[in-house]
Enzyme design. Structure first.
Site, PDB file in Angstrom:
ATOM      1  N   ASP A 166      35.864 -12.960   2.259  1.00 53.19           N
ATOM      2  CA  ASP A 166      34.600 -13.290   2.935  1.00 53.19           C
ATOM      3  C   ASP A 166      34.855 -13.857   4.325  1.00 53.19           C
ATOM      4  OD1 ASP A 166      35.768 -15.546   1.632  1.00 53.19           O
ATOM      5  OD2 ASP A 166      33.880 -16.648   1.772  1.00 53.19           O
TER       6      ASP A 166
ATOM      7  N   GLU B 252      35.412 -18.058  -0.363  1.00 52.50           N
ATOM      8  CA  GLU B 252      36.236 -19.190   0.073  1.00 52.50           C
ATOM      9  C   GLU B 252      35.484 -20.041   1.083  1.00 52.50           C
ATOM     10  OE1 GLU B 252      38.975 -21.558   2.480  1.00 52.50           O
ATOM     11  OE2 GLU B 252      37.732 -19.916   3.195  1.00 52.50           O
TER      12      GLU B 252
HETATM   13 ZN   LIG Z   1      39.810 -18.783   5.974  1.00 54.77          ZN
END
Ligand SMILES: [Zn+2]
Length: 379
Positions: A72, A134
């Site tokens: 992401d 994340e």
């Molecule tokens: Zn990163």
């Protein structure tokens, strides 16, 4: 492959309207891995927007190496980019695009470094790991811990570190503290109960707690050697002639290794409740970020020694948090080492310098060679 990954949008955002999920990136990686000999497992995550982790394994047995990256990106500033964030542009000896530095490129480089390998070459497994979310909730990394996968002895996470190894970082937790009093005419304090004045007491309590934490915890390895607590957002009330009924404060806490985020959250809530006892103010806590633990891989861990030798740099501490503590929970010694620069991350015209690509691939090839092919002296 960098171009393909950058052109496949995968913004993760706490604002659901901007959250794109990462499944298109996972599919792309799975396509590239098909026929390479890697066994590909996709681990879907629960939720409305399709998201998944990908675990690609070559070889088997104990030990082994994980090369990990998150799929992401953060959202981008519309109108602030001079290049299209979603199509990789090569200019000024750089690759521009969202996720070039942080950190889709690493996944492409890890694939490139392992494309010639065959399972029969390996004495210990090589695992390519691509995670979801994340940048927001760490839901991908949490799911890995829940599933107990993947299993390996060592891990490299390719977050942007400018090709310098990182073995320590602080943790993070973010909390919202919402106070509910009640409104009334400003001319008579007995008509209301001011949430804003109660927040004044809360802030005083928090700052005393911060001093206490900073006195009790210290690690000179970090540029900021103490845990920090930032008051980042406050809002309360509306009109000067009304007693403030509602006030909300958002704080960010960055613990050092050895400080448990859940214990800190418990302590925080206990202290706030205690300072408001008998005031008639109602308190509601919300975890804005559940909490990422700090990371500490010992200086003498074999993977630390190996990457120090390969990069020519002593492992340092980073100011940002990563998925490393979760891979740590799975039993891996983790080093954060990637080709990008944190200075370019999360901002317009993010780029990766072209001269970082070959050194990163070389380091990864040597890591795989030492850990998975020779398996000495690491295992
Ligand atoms: Zn990163």
């Amino acid at each position: 492959m960098v171009r393909g990954l950058v052109s496949t949008p995968s913004i993760s955002c706490v604002d659901a309207a901007k959250d794109q999920g990462n499944s298109a990136v996972i599919e792309l990686l799975a396509d590239w891995l098909a026929g390479t000999g890697f066994q590909v497992d996709v681990m879907p995550l629960p939720g409305v927007v399709p998201k998944a982790n990908l675990i690609a394994t070559l070889g088997s047995g104990p030990g082994g190496l994980v090369l990990s990256g998150h799929t992401d990106t953060v959202p981008y500033d519309e109108g602030k980019w001079s290049h299209d964030p979603f199509s990789m542009t090569e200019a000024d000896s750089r690759l521009y695009g969202l996720g070039t530095s942080d950190m889709k490129s690493f996944l492409a480089l890890a694939l490139e470094a392992s494309r010639q390998l065959r399972a029969g070459d390996l004495k210990a497994p090589l695992i390519l790991l691509a995670t979801a979310d994340e940048e927001t909730s760490m839901a991908g990394a949490r799911a890995l811990v829940e599933h107990g996968q993947p299993q390996a002895r060592h891990a490299i996470i390719g977050e942007p570190t400018g090709l310098r190894p990182i073995r320590m970082h602080k943790g993070i937790l973010m909390e919202s503290i919402h106070l509910q009093g009640h409104s009334g005419h400003s001319s008579d304090p007995s008509l209301g109960n001011s949430a804003l004045e109660a927040m004044y007491t809360v802030i005083d309590t928090l700052l005393s707690w911060r001093s206490e934490l900073q006195k009790n915890f210290r690690d000179p390895f970090f540029a900021v050697p103490v845990p920090t607590l930032n008051l980042g957002h406050i809002h309360g009330g509306d009109n000067p002639n009304r007693i403030c009924a509602e006030c909300v404060l958002h704080i960010d806490l960055r613990p050092l290794p050895g400080m448990d985020p859940q214990e800190l959250r418990g302590d925080l809530r206990h202290r706030v409740l205690k300072c408001l006892r008998d005031t008639g103010i109602e308190v509601r806590f919300d975890a804005l970020l559940e909490g990422v633990p700090a990371m500490e891989t010992p200086a003498e861990a074999p993977i630390v020694k190996l990457v120090e030798q390969l990069t020519g740099h002593t492992a340092e501490a980073a100011a940002f948090a990563t998925e490393a503590p979760y891979l740590g929970k799975l039993g891996m010694d983790v080093v954060v080492l990637g080709p990008g620069d944190i200075d370019q991350a999360h901002q317009p015209d993010e780029y990766l310098a072209l001269d970082r690509l070959t050194p990163m691939i070389d380091i990864l090839k040597q890591l795989v060679n030492t850990v998975c092919i020779k398996t000495e002296p690491l295992i």
